[in-house]
Design an enzyme around this catalytic site. Sequence first.
Site, mmCIF file in Angstrom:
data_model
loop_
_atom_site.group_PDB
_atom_site.id
_atom_site.type_symbol
_atom_site.label_atom_id
_atom_site.label_comp_id
_atom_site.label_asym_id
_atom_site.label_seq_id
_atom_site.Cartn_x
_atom_site.Cartn_y
_atom_site.Cartn_z
ATOM 1 N N GLY A 15 0.819 -1.209 0.000
ATOM 2 C CA GLY A 15 0.000 0.000 0.000
ATOM 3 C C GLY A 15 0.853 1.259 0.000
ATOM 4 C CB VAL A 67 -4.042 -9.905 7.977
ATOM 5 C CG1 VAL A 67 -2.719 -9.214 7.741
ATOM 6 C CG2 VAL A 67 -5.202 -9.098 7.404
ATOM 7 C CB SER A 129 -5.440 3.658 14.393
ATOM 8 O OG SER A 129 -6.814 3.900 14.634
ATOM 9 C CE LYS A 132 -12.627 8.392 6.777
ATOM 10 N NZ LYS A 132 -11.392 9.216 6.784
ATOM 11 C CE LYS A 144 -7.373 0.451 11.087
ATOM 12 N NZ LYS A 144 -6.318 -0.570 10.826
#
Length: 337
Positions: A15, A67, A129, A132, A144
């Site tokens: 990412g 994951v 994190s 949001k 999250k």
Amino acid sequence: MDYTNKVILITGGTGSLGQALTERILNTKPEIRKLIIFSRDEQKQFQMAQKYPHDQYKKIRFFVGDVRDYERVKRAFKEVDFVIHAAAMKHVPIAEYNPEECIKTNVNGAQNVINAALETNVERVVALSTDKACAPINLYGATKLTSDKLFIAANNIKGWNPIRFSVVRYGNVMGSNGSVIPFFIKKKKEGILPITEKNMTRFNITLDGGVDMVMHALDHAWGGELFVPKIPSYKVTDVAEAIGPECEKPVIGIRPGEKIHEEMISSSDSFNTYDLGKYYVILPTVPRWSLEEYVQEHKATKVGEGFAYNSGDNTEWETVESLRTLIKDHVDPTFEV
């Protein structure tokens, strides 16, 4: 902290932030033994491997895995010293319409990372994190927040294990995949920049700022902290003006799960929040170490009761001009200021 002969693994390493972390670690930590890029996107791994050919970058490894798959995560963590957990489903509208998929990655995936780290010889875990996650109103934020709680609570179940789990929380990463700035740059060609809400604000952090924060947590966390950066806000209308002053800017309404202003620290968090200078930190309610020693070593100052950190009430703001400079410096070098 000494990185000599250490092995670092980044989940979601393909990412935007994972790639920025990769570049920073390879350039500044030549003493490491290995850097493992763990992600489920083999195409992005292939592209990264072109950027970091093995004959020149002998310390980087690519490991395809998800994951969600505990056994695969556990296998990847063997001989790993430090884990940076960046893997997530992050698009708010997609999470609203695919809640179970979001939970599988963001909650179950987080627990898999924790369990695998506890079962291997991992020394430190830093989980990423989002703003949001503070007082969430959408599923992504709720997952999250759950992830944050899992990582912080993991410090209470580690027993004899000296591992440290910590969390970093920040706002929109400037130029990251799917964020508003690259979206507006692309839409500029059509002459229309859709605004969801004219009063909307967001926190803003550069990729470098996000990387700085992760490395700070990796180096300095005692275990259980949630780090929050002091960063400026911007108005979404100013972003649109900075990118396409000549474009039409219709207001199309808030998307499912969106807030007008983002929070990173709520007033309820203020009872455990301290000012570290460059960062705020939300400490665990029952830390496993001496609070007095932590405050003294970090020169930490308790924030006032009821303190909150909100993008709409921020004291530091980007302007149209500063946004144009940041876009050219951090997102698109060809952007005309």
